[in-house]
Design a protein around this motif. Sequence first.
Motif, mmCIF file in Angstrom:
data_model
loop_
_atom_site.group_PDB
_atom_site.id
_atom_site.type_symbol
_atom_site.label_atom_id
_atom_site.label_comp_id
_atom_site.label_asym_id
_atom_site.label_seq_id
_atom_site.Cartn_x
_atom_site.Cartn_y
_atom_site.Cartn_z
ATOM 1 N N LYS A 3 27.945 45.397 33.939
ATOM 2 C CA LYS A 3 28.279 44.141 33.282
ATOM 3 C C LYS A 3 29.093 43.268 34.221
ATOM 4 O O LYS A 3 29.939 43.754 34.967
ATOM 5 C CB LYS A 3 29.100 44.392 32.017
ATOM 6 C CG LYS A 3 28.293 44.864 30.857
ATOM 7 C CD LYS A 3 29.164 44.871 29.619
ATOM 8 C CE LYS A 3 28.358 45.231 28.407
ATOM 9 N NZ LYS A 3 29.177 45.205 27.199
ATOM 10 N N ARG A 4 28.852 41.979 34.134
ATOM 11 C CA ARG A 4 29.630 41.033 34.923
ATOM 12 C C ARG A 4 30.915 40.712 34.184
ATOM 13 O O ARG A 4 30.897 40.417 32.987
ATOM 14 C CB ARG A 4 28.853 39.750 35.151
ATOM 15 C CG ARG A 4 27.719 39.928 36.110
ATOM 16 C CD ARG A 4 27.102 38.604 36.390
ATOM 17 N NE ARG A 4 26.368 38.682 37.631
ATOM 18 C CZ ARG A 4 25.575 37.737 38.057
ATOM 19 N NH1 ARG A 4 25.415 36.645 37.344
ATOM 20 N NH2 ARG A 4 24.947 37.866 39.183
ATOM 21 N N THR A 5 32.006 40.783 34.888
ATOM 22 C CA THR A 5 33.290 40.445 34.302
ATOM 23 C C THR A 5 34.090 39.611 35.287
ATOM 24 O O THR A 5 33.830 39.615 36.487
ATOM 25 C CB THR A 5 34.114 41.694 33.935
ATOM 26 O OG1 THR A 5 34.363 42.444 35.124
ATOM 27 C CG2 THR A 5 33.407 42.568 32.929
ATOM 28 N N ASN A 6 35.060 38.918 34.749
ATOM 29 C CA ASN A 6 36.008 38.183 35.577
ATOM 30 C C ASN A 6 37.174 39.114 35.866
ATOM 31 O O ASN A 6 37.608 39.868 34.991
ATOM 32 C CB ASN A 6 36.510 36.945 34.815
ATOM 33 C CG ASN A 6 35.375 36.012 34.468
ATOM 34 O OD1 ASN A 6 34.724 35.477 35.342
ATOM 35 N ND2 ASN A 6 35.117 35.845 33.184
ATOM 36 N N ASP A 33 40.048 43.243 33.952
ATOM 37 C CA ASP A 33 38.858 42.410 33.859
ATOM 38 C C ASP A 33 38.669 41.972 32.417
ATOM 39 O O ASP A 33 39.181 42.592 31.490
ATOM 40 C CB ASP A 33 37.614 43.125 34.387
ATOM 41 C CG ASP A 33 37.350 44.430 33.669
ATOM 42 O OD1 ASP A 33 38.046 45.409 33.981
ATOM 43 O OD2 ASP A 33 36.465 44.459 32.813
ATOM 44 N N HIS A 35 35.581 39.724 29.968
ATOM 45 C CA HIS A 35 34.256 39.102 29.981
ATOM 46 C C HIS A 35 34.331 37.578 29.865
ATOM 47 O O HIS A 35 33.373 36.896 30.167
ATOM 48 C CB HIS A 35 33.369 39.703 28.884
ATOM 49 C CG HIS A 35 33.789 39.357 27.492
ATOM 50 N ND1 HIS A 35 34.781 40.038 26.825
ATOM 51 C CD2 HIS A 35 33.358 38.395 26.661
ATOM 52 C CE1 HIS A 35 34.935 39.515 25.630
ATOM 53 N NE2 HIS A 35 34.085 38.515 25.499
#
Length: 104
Positions: A3-6, A33, A35
């Motif tokens: 999953k892409r996270t900040n 992190d 989302h």
Amino acid sequence: MEKRTNKYKLKLELLSTTRVDDTIYPPIELEFDNHDNIFIIAERMKNRNLFQTENQATEFAIGLKMFSEVMLKNRDNALFSDFRPAFSDFMKKLKSTPIENKKD
């Protein structure tokens, strides 16, 4: 698929205290992190004018996003089972609050 996270870094320092003790606490620094883009959410919270100051809006946004992300990552934890429905209602209410256009 990952999953892409900040990714964020937070540093918390005690600047002054109301306590009489002279304990010196080292700063707490952590990476985490989320989302969502917390900066955008903080700006939206400021624009909703729900709090006395913009600083309170930012505090609220950061705290809420950190809490909700931990709750999401631990969705099977019994600690959150009773709270989850109320939190869901709270988030719906918050998201339905209009964002005001700031006047410069």
